[in-house]
Design a protein around this motif. Sequence first.
Motif, PDB file in Angstrom:
ATOM      1  N   GLN A  17       0.835  -1.204   0.000  1.00 53.45           N
ATOM      2  CA  GLN A  17       0.000   0.000   0.000  1.00 53.45           C
ATOM      3  C   GLN A  17       0.871   1.256   0.000  1.00 53.45           C
ATOM      4  O   GLN A  17       1.847   1.342   0.734  1.00 53.45           O
ATOM      5  N   ARG A  19       0.227   5.524  -0.100  1.00 51.97           N
ATOM      6  CA  ARG A  19      -0.728   6.642  -0.073  1.00 51.97           C
ATOM      7  C   ARG A  19       0.064   7.953  -0.030  1.00 51.97           C
ATOM      8  O   ARG A  19       0.211   8.567   1.025  1.00 51.97           O
ATOM      9  N   GLU A  21      -0.619  10.877  -1.147  1.00 55.11           N
ATOM     10  CA  GLU A  21      -1.404  12.101  -0.998  1.00 55.11           C
ATOM     11  C   GLU A  21      -2.510  11.896   0.042  1.00 55.11           C
ATOM     12  O   GLU A  21      -3.696  12.012  -0.235  1.00 55.11           O
ATOM     13  N   ASP A  23      -5.082   9.943   2.025  1.00 56.29           N
ATOM     14  CA  ASP A  23      -5.820   8.691   2.013  1.00 56.29           C
ATOM     15  C   ASP A  23      -5.899   8.053   0.629  1.00 56.29           C
ATOM     16  O   ASP A  23      -6.336   6.910   0.487  1.00 56.29           O
ATOM     17  N   ALA A  24      -5.502   8.779  -0.431  1.00 53.20           N
ATOM     18  CA  ALA A  24      -5.628   8.259  -1.795  1.00 53.20           C
ATOM     19  C   ALA A  24      -4.572   7.191  -2.050  1.00 53.20           C
ATOM     20  O   ALA A  24      -3.370   7.429  -1.885  1.00 53.20           O
ATOM     21  N   LEU A  25      -5.025   6.006  -2.453  1.00 55.65           N
ATOM     22  CA  LEU A  25      -4.126   4.885  -2.727  1.00 55.65           C
ATOM     23  C   LEU A  25      -3.552   5.028  -4.131  1.00 55.65           C
ATOM     24  O   LEU A  25      -4.297   5.224  -5.093  1.00 55.65           O
ATOM     25  N   ARG A  46      -1.651   8.140  -9.916  1.00 51.48           N
ATOM     26  CA  ARG A  46      -2.783   8.641  -9.137  1.00 51.48           C
ATOM     27  C   ARG A  46      -4.095   8.022  -9.603  1.00 51.48           C
ATOM     28  O   ARG A  46      -5.071   7.984  -8.848  1.00 51.48           O
TER      29      ARG A  46
END
Length: 399
Positions: A17, A19, A21, A23-25, A46
């Motif tokens: 995982q 992230r 930025e 919470d954006a995965l 993104r």
Amino acid sequence: MAHYRSLGAVPAKRHTQFRPEGDALAFEELMGEEGFSSDSSLLYHRHIPSAMTGSEVWELPDTRTVPNHPMKPRHLKLHELFHGDARQDTDVVEGRRLVLGNGDVRISYVVAGKASKLYRNGVGDECVYVESGAARVETVFGVLTARAGDYVIIPRATTHRWVPQGEEPLRAYCVEANSHIAPPRRYLSRYGQLLEHAPYCERDLHGPAELIQEDGTDVEVLVKHRGSGGEIVGTRFVQAHHPFDVVGWDGCLYPYTFNIADFEPITGRIHQPPPVHQVFEGDNFVICNFVPRKVDYHPLAIPVPYYHSNVDSDEVMFYCGGDYEARKGSGIGQGSISLHPGGHAHGPQPGAYERSIGAEFFDELAVMVDTFRPLELGEGGQACDDGVYAWSWAGGRRA
């Protein structure tokens, strides 16, 4: 090119995982060669890189070829292919005119004045030599700055676009492979480092220096790929999000530039064979360059090449600077290509052999492609053939 680089933000551990930025995965993309058993890089997007909203046929420029039969050497005058204001309406991708080609490699030429559309070649790597002008090459890996004398190596399936810079049109000599293009294996250690006897090193290779971020939806990308019968065809993709959304990447697969002025020539007491000039290789072809250099210093040396037969290959020489001693009197000059097919013995023009004796330095610049299958003439090659070069060794006399 097995030389590790990293740019932007990447996680501490791959395939986990990430992230960057909040919470954006981020969406991880692995670009790997030879079924993921060779060089690769991991890019972090993104948006989902696979998302597309459209696909239609892209009609490629004329890719037909005709055999060089009856066989003869040829002089192709590339500067005659583009004139005047037409250059301003031409880009590096769609404006290419096919000069020579076979099942392994295609050689094109273009003079461009405007930015290209987004493009990726799904057939093989590209090696673009910048004859003159300058460009900003924007890629998913970041930005390359290309100037006169640069080779720009773009790995297969790298989305990119060419943006000419400055007032001077961009003149580009494009070598498209059906394979990968890399430094010769004899220059590399078993782990991929360039060795001490190589004529260049990793310091001379310049990868992307900055990432580029663009937003947008339904973005058009031109894709060149293989057709069902093995032919090369084009598709116009519409991607759901702009492909320039990479926040970071790392690995050993990426585009880079190498300037011909950084090639250190290998010389000797007597004339050295063409492999000492090699700079890159692909499947069934090699790329060499001839740069300004001191020449043979044996007291009885003849500095220009000996007459030779390319038993296994066709030889294509692109003359891009200086004064090429061996071709004086043939009409060849800046922007010329000479094609010497396998089975034809060729060498210096009449008088050049004798004139070279005593020379200590050659001020010449040329890019050579040797192919191990016969080359055919493309539309551009047919259009700029001078028609008389084959008879130049006999003083222009034909039987």
